[in-house]
Design a protein around this motif. Structure first.
Motif, mmCIF file in Angstrom:
data_model
loop_
_atom_site.group_PDB
_atom_site.id
_atom_site.type_symbol
_atom_site.label_atom_id
_atom_site.label_comp_id
_atom_site.label_asym_id
_atom_site.label_seq_id
_atom_site.Cartn_x
_atom_site.Cartn_y
_atom_site.Cartn_z
ATOM 1 N N LYS A 144 -78.686 -23.517 62.231
ATOM 2 C CA LYS A 144 -78.591 -21.933 62.671
ATOM 3 C C LYS A 144 -78.811 -20.431 61.266
ATOM 4 O O LYS A 144 -78.591 -19.525 61.171
ATOM 5 C CB LYS A 144 -76.816 -21.915 62.641
ATOM 6 N N ARG A 145 -78.799 -21.315 60.260
ATOM 7 C CA ARG A 145 -78.349 -20.982 58.567
ATOM 8 C C ARG A 145 -79.865 -19.758 58.972
ATOM 9 O O ARG A 145 -80.145 -18.411 58.545
ATOM 10 C CB ARG A 145 -78.198 -21.284 57.367
ATOM 11 N N GLU A 146 -80.727 -20.668 59.159
ATOM 12 C CA GLU A 146 -83.136 -20.883 59.447
ATOM 13 C C GLU A 146 -82.560 -19.405 60.384
ATOM 14 O O GLU A 146 -83.777 -18.318 60.455
ATOM 15 C CB GLU A 146 -83.108 -21.745 59.265
ATOM 16 N N ASN A 187 -81.270 -15.874 59.311
ATOM 17 C CA ASN A 187 -82.169 -15.228 57.740
ATOM 18 C C ASN A 187 -84.247 -14.671 58.213
ATOM 19 O O ASN A 187 -84.824 -13.944 58.199
ATOM 20 C CB ASN A 187 -82.928 -16.565 57.069
ATOM 21 N N GLU A 188 -83.911 -15.768 59.933
ATOM 22 C CA GLU A 188 -85.343 -14.896 60.498
ATOM 23 C C GLU A 188 -85.595 -13.443 60.992
ATOM 24 O O GLU A 188 -86.010 -12.783 61.426
ATOM 25 C CB GLU A 188 -86.365 -16.467 61.795
ATOM 26 N N CYS A 189 -84.059 -13.462 62.051
ATOM 27 C CA CYS A 189 -83.100 -12.332 62.140
ATOM 28 C C CYS A 189 -83.435 -11.296 61.673
ATOM 29 O O CYS A 189 -83.546 -10.868 60.513
ATOM 30 C CB CYS A 189 -82.283 -11.828 63.088
ATOM 31 N N PHE A 195 -88.486 -26.708 63.651
ATOM 32 C CA PHE A 195 -86.920 -27.237 63.078
ATOM 33 C C PHE A 195 -87.583 -29.117 63.350
ATOM 34 O O PHE A 195 -87.104 -30.156 62.214
ATOM 35 C CB PHE A 195 -86.045 -27.135 63.313
ATOM 36 N N LEU A 196 -87.447 -29.482 64.811
ATOM 37 C CA LEU A 196 -87.160 -31.167 64.674
ATOM 38 C C LEU A 196 -88.232 -31.966 64.374
ATOM 39 O O LEU A 196 -88.283 -33.022 63.428
ATOM 40 C CB LEU A 196 -87.500 -31.461 66.657
#
Length: 280
Positions: free
Chosen positions: A273-275, A278-280, A59-60
């Motif tokens: 946080k949303r990403e 969604n991955e979980c 993400f960074l």
């Protein structure tokens, strides 16, 4: 490449994100950045000592590449080095965390450049980082600014190790990091890595306070370091307000000139946080 080093666990993600954003937003250069991040897993000591995750690093890097597609994030897991060098040492439970010791591995981590800028994660750039990065350190091990309180309480040349511009060639020749590691392993030091670096220094360059302002923010401040500081009102007390605590940055410090950075940080943190969900 402009080379920046951060160190920490997954808990400093907000600090690295805000600091990186401030550098990218305040610096006018076409030259790409390379952000090194030293991290490690010490959950057997404390469950919160988790390394920065690959998702956080990814993400960074996606954020950094929005500013320049050539920007790079390099995650260095130094768990093995830590276990070999510092496990069980007198400074393992130091004033901050074991992660403050990780910059002392800079001469052992493969691929480190000859010149790089180490930054604590609780820092925001107020002006162009090149004002600092372009300082000549060819004849010294590093450049650093005074510690705001140490220059009064300890000695006028006492430095704060939260901002260090390193010349790795001379550091290797003098054995700066090796000497500092030996001190960490053998002596209990008041400020751990900072004390070890200062005691091991052969030659440094003292730079202006504006490159590591730990108490005030001026128009000429290049880096504002959100370290612990003394407040006199409503009664004398020490507070540790970090830049990602947006409410208190406004309420206590009354800083609003970082709002473009902090607004983007809030948006990106929610996006992350949303990403993650969604991955979980």
């Amino acid at each position: 490449m402009i080379n920046i080093l951060f160190c920490g666990n997954s808990g400093v993600f907000d600090g690295i994100l805000t600091c990186m954003l401030s550098i990218l937003k305040r610096t006018e250069t076409s030259e790409p950045f390379r952000f090194f991040i030293y991290t490690m897993n010490l959950q057997d000591i404390d469950e919160k000592y988790q390394p920065l995750t690959l998702q956080q690093i990814s993400f960074l890097e996606s954020v950094a590449r929005e500013y320049n597609p050539e920007n790079i994030i390099e995650r260095k897991d130094v768990t093995a080095l830590y276990n070999s060098e510092f496990r069980g040492c007198p400074n393992e439970q130091c004033y901050c965390s074991p992660y403050t010791l990780l910059r002392l591995f800079a001469d052992l981590v493969p691929g480190m450049p000859e010149k790089f800028l180490y930054l604590d994660a609780d820092i925001l750039a107020n002006r162009d980082i090149m004002l600092l990065y372009n300082i000549d350190v060819s004849k010294v091990e590093y450049a650093a600014a005074n510690d705001h309180y140490g220059k009064y309480l300890i000695n006028p040349f006492y430095i704060n190790a939260g901002v260090l511009l390193f010349n790795m060639n001379l550091c290797r020749n003098t054995g700066l990091f090796k000497k500092a590691r030996e001190l960490i392993k053998t002596k209990k030091l008041m400020f751990a890595d900072q004390s070890a670096l200062i005691r091991s220094t052969t030659k440094k360059k003292l730079i202006a306070q504006k490159f590591n302002d730990q108490k005030f923010l001026h128009s000429w401040t290049v880096l504002r370091h959100f370290s612990r500081r003394l407040f006199y009102f409503p009664y004398p007390h020490i507070a540790n307000i970090k830049q990602w605590d947006v409410t208190n940055v406004h309420k206590i410090f009354r800083y609003f000139n970082f709002d473009d950075i902090l607004l983007e940080y809030v948006y990106l943190k929610e996006k992350f946080k949303r990403e993650k969900i969604n991955e979980c």
